[in-house]
Design a protein around this motif. Structure first.
Motif, PDB file in Angstrom:
ATOM      1  N   GLY A   1      20.571 -29.126 -33.110  1.00 40.15           N
ATOM      2  CA  GLY A   1      21.522 -29.180 -32.013  1.00 40.15           C
ATOM      3  C   GLY A   1      22.904 -28.743 -32.458  1.00 40.15           C
ATOM      4  O   GLY A   1      23.240 -28.748 -33.649  1.00 40.15           O
ATOM      5  N   ALA A   2      23.732 -28.371 -31.500  1.00 35.56           N
ATOM      6  CA  ALA A   2      25.051 -27.832 -31.798  1.00 35.56           C
ATOM      7  C   ALA A   2      26.024 -28.933 -32.208  1.00 35.56           C
ATOM      8  O   ALA A   2      25.991 -30.049 -31.697  1.00 35.56           O
ATOM      9  N   ALA A   3      26.896 -28.591 -33.154  1.00 32.07           N
ATOM     10  CA  ALA A   3      28.035 -29.421 -33.522  1.00 32.07           C
ATOM     11  C   ALA A   3      29.290 -28.599 -33.275  1.00 32.07           C
ATOM     12  O   ALA A   3      29.211 -27.373 -33.167  1.00 32.07           O
ATOM     13  N   PRO A   4      30.462 -29.235 -33.175  1.00 37.84           N
ATOM     14  CA  PRO A   4      31.692 -28.440 -33.062  1.00 37.84           C
ATOM     15  C   PRO A   4      31.781 -27.461 -34.217  1.00 37.84           C
ATOM     16  O   PRO A   4      31.759 -27.855 -35.387  1.00 37.84           O
ATOM     17  N   ALA A   5      31.816 -26.174 -33.921  1.00 41.91           N
ATOM     18  CA  ALA A   5      31.693 -25.153 -34.966  1.00 41.91           C
ATOM     19  C   ALA A   5      32.935 -25.118 -35.843  1.00 41.91           C
ATOM     20  O   ALA A   5      34.059 -25.142 -35.352  1.00 41.91           O
ATOM     21  N   GLY A   6      32.735 -25.062 -37.146  1.00 42.23           N
ATOM     22  CA  GLY A   6      33.821 -24.878 -38.086  1.00 42.23           C
ATOM     23  C   GLY A   6      33.926 -23.417 -38.484  1.00 42.23           C
ATOM     24  O   GLY A   6      33.294 -22.544 -37.909  1.00 42.23           O
ATOM     25  N   ALA A   7      34.727 -23.155 -39.494  1.00 40.30           N
ATOM     26  CA  ALA A   7      34.921 -21.775 -39.919  1.00 40.30           C
ATOM     27  C   ALA A   7      33.673 -21.224 -40.600  1.00 40.30           C
ATOM     28  O   ALA A   7      33.377 -20.041 -40.506  1.00 40.30           O
ATOM     29  N   ALA A   8      32.966 -22.074 -41.333  1.00 41.19           N
ATOM     30  CA  ALA A   8      31.796 -21.612 -42.060  1.00 41.19           C
ATOM     31  C   ALA A   8      30.535 -21.943 -41.279  1.00 41.19           C
ATOM     32  O   ALA A   8      30.515 -22.874 -40.466  1.00 41.19           O
ATOM     33  N   PRO A   9      29.443 -21.210 -41.486  1.00 45.49           N
ATOM     34  CA  PRO A   9      28.185 -21.577 -40.815  1.00 45.49           C
ATOM     35  C   PRO A   9      27.748 -22.990 -41.195  1.00 45.49           C
ATOM     36  O   PRO A   9      27.936 -23.435 -42.321  1.00 45.49           O
ATOM     37  N   LEU A  10      27.174 -23.693 -40.240  1.00 42.38           N
ATOM     38  CA  LEU A  10      26.645 -25.037 -40.448  1.00 42.38           C
ATOM     39  C   LEU A  10      25.133 -24.919 -40.580  1.00 42.38           C
ATOM     40  O   LEU A  10      24.471 -24.282 -39.758  1.00 42.38           O
ATOM     41  N   THR A  11      24.557 -25.538 -41.591  1.00 43.09           N
ATOM     42  CA  THR A  11      23.147 -25.324 -41.897  1.00 43.09           C
ATOM     43  C   THR A  11      22.400 -26.631 -42.084  1.00 43.09           C
ATOM     44  O   THR A  11      22.975 -27.654 -42.460  1.00 43.09           O
ATOM     45  N   VAL A  12      21.088 -26.540 -41.809  1.00 46.54           N
ATOM     46  CA  VAL A  12      20.146 -27.593 -42.168  1.00 46.54           C
ATOM     47  C   VAL A  12      18.945 -26.900 -42.804  1.00 46.54           C
ATOM     48  O   VAL A  12      18.403 -25.942 -42.240  1.00 46.54           O
ATOM     49  N   ASP A  13      18.543 -27.351 -43.996  1.00 45.18           N
ATOM     50  CA  ASP A  13      17.404 -26.768 -44.703  1.00 45.18           C
ATOM     51  C   ASP A  13      16.191 -27.672 -44.557  1.00 45.18           C
ATOM     52  O   ASP A  13      16.289 -28.897 -44.714  1.00 45.18           O
ATOM     53  N   LEU A  14      15.058 -27.063 -44.278  1.00 44.09           N
ATOM     54  CA  LEU A  14      13.826 -27.798 -43.989  1.00 44.09           C
ATOM     55  C   LEU A  14      12.727 -27.281 -44.909  1.00 44.09           C
ATOM     56  O   LEU A  14      12.356 -26.108 -44.838  1.00 44.09           O
ATOM     57  N   GLU A  15      12.203 -28.165 -45.757  1.00 38.97           N
ATOM     58  CA  GLU A  15      11.152 -27.747 -46.684  1.00 38.97           C
ATOM     59  C   GLU A  15       9.769 -28.037 -46.137  1.00 38.97           C
ATOM     60  O   GLU A  15       8.859 -27.214 -46.270  1.00 38.97           O
ATOM     61  N   SER A  16       9.579 -29.206 -45.504  1.00 35.90           N
ATOM     62  CA  SER A  16       8.238 -29.551 -45.034  1.00 35.90           C
ATOM     63  C   SER A  16       8.312 -30.621 -43.962  1.00 35.90           C
ATOM     64  O   SER A  16       9.298 -31.362 -43.854  1.00 35.90           O
ATOM     65  N   VAL A  17       7.231 -30.701 -43.187  1.00 37.02           N
ATOM     66  CA  VAL A  17       7.033 -31.759 -42.206  1.00 37.02           C
ATOM     67  C   VAL A  17       5.573 -32.176 -42.313  1.00 37.02           C
ATOM     68  O   VAL A  17       4.677 -31.319 -42.309  1.00 37.02           O
ATOM     69  N   SER A  18       5.322 -33.471 -42.409  1.00 44.18           N
ATOM     70  CA  SER A  18       3.946 -33.929 -42.566  1.00 44.18           C
ATOM     71  C   SER A  18       3.712 -35.223 -41.803  1.00 44.18           C
ATOM     72  O   SER A  18       4.645 -35.957 -41.471  1.00 44.18           O
ATOM     73  N   LEU A  19       2.438 -35.471 -41.512  1.00 42.58           N
ATOM     74  CA  LEU A  19       2.016 -36.753 -40.956  1.00 42.58           C
ATOM     75  C   LEU A  19       1.619 -37.671 -42.103  1.00 42.58           C
ATOM     76  O   LEU A  19       0.867 -37.275 -43.004  1.00 42.58           O
ATOM     77  N   GLN A  20       2.090 -38.896 -42.041  1.00 43.22           N
ATOM     78  CA  GLN A  20       1.764 -39.856 -43.112  1.00 43.22           C
ATOM     79  C   GLN A  20       1.501 -41.217 -42.491  1.00 43.22           C
ATOM     80  O   GLN A  20       1.890 -41.490 -41.363  1.00 43.22           O
TER      81      GLN A  20
END
Length: 860
Positions: free
Chosen positions: A841-860
Motif C-alpha cells: 500500500g501507498a505511504a507518503p512518498a519521500g525523495a527516495a523510492p520506498l521498498t519492501v523485499d519479499l523472499e517467501s510466503v508459506s503455509l505453516q
C-alpha cells in the motif's frame, strides 16, 4: 514444412448473394438514432455484431506468411471460412497506413492494399460486416524491426493531431482511402455496403487542452464525410480518458472502447479464476447526455495470456450490459502461423489450434446477440448461468443450450433442452449428443430430416506455454491427424447411420454400429439408415459456401512430444500419482514411468492412457520417503526407445545413458511447511507489477544470496502524483492451486501464513490476500516491525472477506481495480484457496523510492 496447410473443397464458389449495384449503397445500411442506438436501415432493428480483428494483409502476419512460403490468398480463404464456422459476423482492423501511404498521405497501390481488398471481398461473401479504422499510427515492425515508410513513420501519436503537416497528411489519406475502389467488390470503400462504418484512428494519444483534440476529431470526421460517405463515424474515447470531454463534444456518431481485463504480455499463461475481472464493464461517463447520444463499440478485446474457454461469454455479456453493439476480439491467429503463436505472443485464438477457446468465441457471439442491450445481471458467481448460457470456471466449460443449438467447450453432463429439435451442435470432448475421442473441434448441422453434415478438425495438443517467448522455429501446439472413435446420439439418425466423406480426398464410406464409428479429420454426410442422400455432394450449397469445404493444418512433423510440470511437493508415505501429456504413442507401444528415489531404489511402472495423449502412473508409497524422487518417461515404439524429458535414444537403465535431464519432486514429511511463493523458484510463474503509475517491481538478492522480490513505491512528481494513503502501488499475484492439491491431507493442520520479508524505512502497509476458486477474497495485514529480515506469522483466523484486487491491472484505466462478490462469502476455507496476492500500500512518498523485499510466503 511444418507450416504446410491443407485446404480442400471449392472455396472459390460461394453462395453469398451480392447487393444489387447502386442500391443506395452509398448511404450504408446502418444509422445511429437520436438515442445513440445503432440500427439497420431496413427494419430499424438494433445492430448486435460480434467477431474478430485479423491482420494477414499487413505487418508481421504478411511477412511471416511470406517467410513460410504460404499463399496469402489461400491463407485468407482458410481463415475466413473458419471465422464463418465460428458464427463471426463482425470484422474490424486498424489498417497499417504506414504500409499503404507515403509521408504526404497519398495512398499507395501495393500488395498490402490488394490483399486487404481481397480480404474484404471474402468477408462480404460470408456475410461478415466490416468496420475499418484507416489510421493505425503503428509502424509495422512488432515483433521485428520497423520498415514502414508512410506518414505514421515520421509523425508520432503525440504530434499527429497538432502538427499541421501531419494533419494534412491524414486528411489526404482518409480522402483517398475512402475513395479507393476495391477491384474485387467493384465498390468504393465509402460506398461498399459490407463496410458499415469507419473508426477514424486507432488508439490516439492526447493531452490537455481539449480544444485541439475536438478540432482534430471534427476535421478527420469531416474528411470522411466530404467523400460522400454517410456511414457512422466512430472515435476512440478510452485511450486518453483525461480528454474524454473533447471526444464527447466531437461531431462523431459513435465511441469506441477496448478491454484487456488482466493486462497484456504476462510472459506465461495466467492461471486462476479471472471471471471476476470480466463481470462488468462500467463506463464512467455512461450517464452523460452526450455519451448517450452516441453508438458504442468495442474495437478490441481479449483475455490476454489466458487460454481458458470461459472468458469470452462473460465479456460479451458485460459489453451488452454496458450498451455496446459491436465487439471484435484482437486478434485471430492466421491458421498458417498459429502453430507457433508468433503474431501476438499475448493473444492466442484459432479454431484448429485452440479449439475449446474458439468454441467459446462461438458461444460468446450467440450471447452478444441474445442478451439485450443494457440488460443487468447479478454479480459473479450468481450470474454464471444467464439466458441460455452456463459458464463454469471449475469445469473449464462454457455452454449454450437452446432448442435449436447445443454448443460446449469441453466434456459436459448437461443434456440438450430439446434433443428432437436440435439443428446445430458444436463442441470439443463428449456430451449427451456426441462422444468423441479426439481433442479437435467438431460441428454437426442438420440439412434435412435424418441428414446431417459432420465436420471434424484434427487433434490439437498443447506442447509448450503459448504465451512464453515465441519463434517460428518453436511449435507451441501439435496437430495430429488420428482416427478417433465417434458416437452420435441424434434421435432422427439412429444407431446404424451411414457416413460418407465429402471433402476432397475423403473417400470414406462406413456404417455405424450402436451409433459408433471411427472418423479422421474431414467433412462427412451423416444419413439415417434407409434415408436417400445421394443428392448431397461436395458442391451442394451450404450456408455461404458448399458442403465439401474443409480447411485444416497438416500434421505437425515433430514425432512424439511430452509436456509435464512436476508437482511442487509430495508427502512422505503417500502414493504419488503423476500425469503426463504424451503425443505420438499408439496402443501397440509401451509407455513406462521410471521412478527413482535419488541414488536409491529405481522402479519401472507401466503408464495407462487416461484420455487422448494423457498417461498416468502411481509411484508406490514405498518409494516416496523423505528426500527426492526423480523420474523419466520411457516410450518403446517400433523397436526404438525414447526417454523424456529430452526425447533421447535409450533409457535411464542403460550404462551409457548420459543425459542429465529428468523431472524431480521433493518428498516432505506430513505437516511440513507448504511454500506458496519463493522468489527464486517462482519468479517465472508469478505476476509482479506496479498497480498504479507510481509503483513497480524488481528482483534483488538478500545478504545470504537468495533471491527476493522487491515491491517499490516511487517518488511522486508532476507526472506521477502521490497515491492515496494505503492505495495499492505494487503487487505480487501467484497461483498455488496445484501446490495445494498435492497436500490436501495437511490442510487442516496449517494455522498461519508465514512471510519472510524486509520492510524499507517509510514503506507503506503490506497486505496478504487469499482468493478462492470462486473469486472470493480474504485479506489480512502483515504486521512488520523494524528494517531487518523477519519471518512474520499471519494467523489464518486473521483473514477476513475483502474485495478482490484485480491484478494484473485491467485496461483501460477507468475500469475498477477491485471486485466484491455479492452476498456474504463466509469464513475462509483453505481447501478452496488458489491464488496469493501480496500488496504494497501507498505511504507518503519521500525523495527516495520506498521498498519492501519479499523472499517467501508459506503455509505453516
Amino acid at each position: 514444412m511444418r507450416s504446410a496447410m491443407l485446404l480442400v473443397g471449392a472455396l472459390g464458389a460461394l453462395a453469398f448473394p451480392r447487393a444489387a449495384a447502386g442500391q443506395a449503397a452509398h448511404r450504408g445500411d446502418v444509422f445511429v438514432d437520436k438515442a445513440g442506438v445503432l440500427r439497420w436501415q431496413q427494419g430499424k432493428q438494433e445492430v448486435a455484431l460480434f467477431g474478430v480483428n485479423y491482420t494477414a494483409p499487413f505487418a508481421y502476419s504478411y511477412r511471416a506468411l511470406g517467410k513460410l512460403g504460404v499463399d496469402r490468398e489461400q491463407a485468407v480463404r482458410q481463415d475466413v471460412y473458419h471465422l464463418a464456422r465460428l458464427g463471426v459476423d463482425a470484422f474490424r482492423l486498424h489498417v497499417w497506413d504506414v504500409e499503404i501511404s507515403d509521408t504526404l498521405g497519398n495512398l499507395q497501390e501495393n500488395d498490402h492494399l490488394r490483399l486487404l481488398d481481397y480480404l474484404v471481398d471474402q468477408l462480404e461473401r460470408r456475410g461478415i460486416k466490416i468496420i475499418l479504422t484507416p489510421i493505425a499510427y503503428w509502424n509495422n515492425g512488432y515483433p521485428e524491426q520497423d520498415t514502414g515508410t508512410g506518414f505514421s513513420s515520421i509523425y508520432g501519436k503525440g504530434e499527429a493531431y497538432t502538427n499541421p503537416r501531419a494533419v494534412a497528411a491524414q486528411e489526404r489519406y482518409l480522402t483517398q482511402f475512402l475513395n479507393h475502389r476495391n477491384p474485387y467488390t467493384k465498390q468504393l470503400n465509402w460506398q461498399d455496403p459490407g463496410i458499415i462504418a469507419f473508426e477514424v484512428c486507432n488508439e490516439p494519444h492526447y493531452h490537455l487542452p481539449e480544444g485541439p483534440v475536438t478540432a482534430f476529431a471534427d476535421r478527420m470526421a469531416g474528411a470522411i464525410r466530404a467523400t460522400g460517405c454517410r456511414k457512422p463515424v466512430f472515435y476512440n474515447i478510452a485511450e486518453s480518458p483525461q480528454v474524454h470531454d473533447a471526444i464527447l463534444n466531437a461531431r462523431v456518431d459513435g465511441l469506441t472502447f477496448q478491454w484487456y481485463p488482466e493486462g497484456l504480455v504476462g510472459g506465461h499463461a495466467l492461471r486462476g479464476n479471472f471471471l471476476p475481472y470480466v463481470d462488468r464493464y462500467p463506463i464512467p461517463y455512461a450517464n452523460d447526455p452526450r455519451f448517450k447520444r452516441k453508438a458504442k463499440m468495442a474495437y478490441e478485446f481479449e483475455s490476454a495470456d489466458v487460454v481458458q474457454p470461459v472468458m469470452y461469454p462473460f465479456m460479451a455479456r458485460s459489453f451488452r450490459t454496458a450498451g455496446l453493439q459491436w465487439a471484435t476480439m484482437f486478434a485471430y491467429d492466421p491458421l498458417a502461423l498459429a502453430y507457433a503463436n508468433t503474431e501476438y505472443q499475448t493473444h492466442y485464438l484459432n479454431l484448429a489450434y485452440t479449439p475449446a477457446k474458439a468454441i467459446s468465441l462461438l458461444i460468446a457471439g450467440e450471447a452478444f446477440r441474445r442478451v439485450k442491450r443494457g440488460q443487468v445481471f447479478k454479480g459473479y458467481p450468481a450470474d454464471s448461468v444467464f439466458d441460455a448460457f452456463r459458464v463454469s470456471y471449475r469445469e473449464q466449460l462454457s455452454e449454450m443450450n437452446t432448442p435449436a443449438a447445443f454448443y460446449y467447450t469441453g466434456s459436459t453432463g448437461t443434456r440438450p433442452v430439446a434433443p428432437a429439435q436440435l439443428r446445430h451442435v458444436a463442441g470439443t470432448g463428449a456430451s449427451a449428443v456426441v462422444r468423441y475421442g479426439g481433442t479437435g473441434a467438431y460441428f454437426l448441422d442438420r440439412l434435412a430430416p435424418g441428414v446431417w453434415r459432420l465436420e471434424v478438425l484434427p487433434d490439437a495438443v498443447p506442447i509448450r506455454d503459448p504465451f512464453a517467448k515465441t519463434s517460428l522455429a518453436q511449435p507451441v501446439t501439435q496437430i495430429l491427424w488420428n482416427e478417433q472413435p465417434l458416437q452420435l446420439a441424434l434421435p432422427e439418425v439412429g444407431d446404424t447411420y451411414s457416413l460418407r466423406g465429402l471433402n476432397a480426398g475423403n473417400a470414406v464410406q462406413a456404417t455405424a454400429a450402436g451409433g459408433r464409428v471411427a472418423v479422421r479429420p474431414g467433412v462427412y454426410l451423416v444419413a439415417a439408415a434407409g434415408r436417400a442422400a445421394a443428392a448431397y455432394t461436395a458442391q451442394t450449397a451450404f450456408g455461404t459456401g458448399q458442403l465439401g469445404e474443409f480447411a485444416a493444418p497438416a500434421p505437425t512433423a515433430l514425432g512424439p512430444q511430452v509436456r509435464h510440470t512436476p508437482p511442487a511437493q509430495a508427502v512422505a508415505g503417500q502414493p504419488l500419482r503423476l500425469e503426463i501429456t504424451l503425443t505420438g504413442a499408439g496402443p501397440q507401444d509401451t509407455v513406462l514411468l521410471v521412478a527413482q528415489h535419488y541414488y536409491g531404489r529405481t522402479q519401472a511402472l507401466p503408464m495407462a492412457a487416461t484420455g487422448y495423449a494423457t498417461y498416468a502412473a502411481t509411484v508406490p508409497a514405498a518409494l516416496v520417503y523423505p528426500g527426492l524422487v526423480r523420474y523419466w518417461l520411457v516410450l518403446r515404439q517400433a523397436g526404438k526407445t525414447l526417454t523424456f524429458p529430452g526425447a533421447f535414444a535409450g533409457q535411464p537403465a542403460d550404462w551409457d545413458y548420459a543425459h542429465p535431464e529428468h523431472w524431480e519432486v521433493p518428498v516432505v514429511a506430513a505437516g511440513a511447511p507448504l511454500p506458496l511463493f519463493g522468489a527464486g523458484a517462482d519468479k517465472d510463474a508469478a505476476e509482479a507489477h506496479g498497480v498504479d503509475n507510481q509503483g513497480w517491481t524488481d528482483y534483488v538478492t538478500t545478504p545470504a544470496g537468495a533471491l527476493a522480490l522487491r515491491l517499490v513505491q516511487g517518488p511522486a512528481n508532476d507526472k506521477r502524483p502521490a497515491s492515496a494513503a494505503g492505495a495499492p502501488v505494487a503487487a505480487l499475484r501467484i497461483y498455488f492451486g496445484d501446490k495445494l492439491a498435492g497436500r490436501a491431507a495437511d490442510l487442516a493442520s496449517y494455522q498461519a501464513v508465514v512471510v519472510r520479508v524486509r520492510p524499507g524505512a517509510g514503506a507503506g502497509p503490506l497486505r496478504l490476500c487469499l482468493a478462492t476458486r470462486d473469486g472470493a477474497a480474504y485479506a489480512a495485514d502483515v504486521p512488520v516491525a523494524g528494517p531487518d529480515w523477519q519471518d512474520v506469522r499471519v494467523p489464518l483466523a486473521a483473514f477476513r472477506p475483502a474485495p478482490l484486487l484485480l491484478v494484473p491491472r485491467p485496461y483501460p484505466g477507468f475500469l475498477p481495480l477491485t471486485y466484491a462478490a455479492p452476498g456474504a462469502p463466509g469464513a475462509l476455507r483453505l481447501a478452496e484457496a488458489e491464488v496469493l496476492q501480496v500488496v504494497l500500500g501507498a505511504a507518503p512518498a519521500g525523495a527516495a523510492p520506498l521498498t519492501v523485499d519479499l523472499e517467501s510466503v508459506s503455509l505453516q
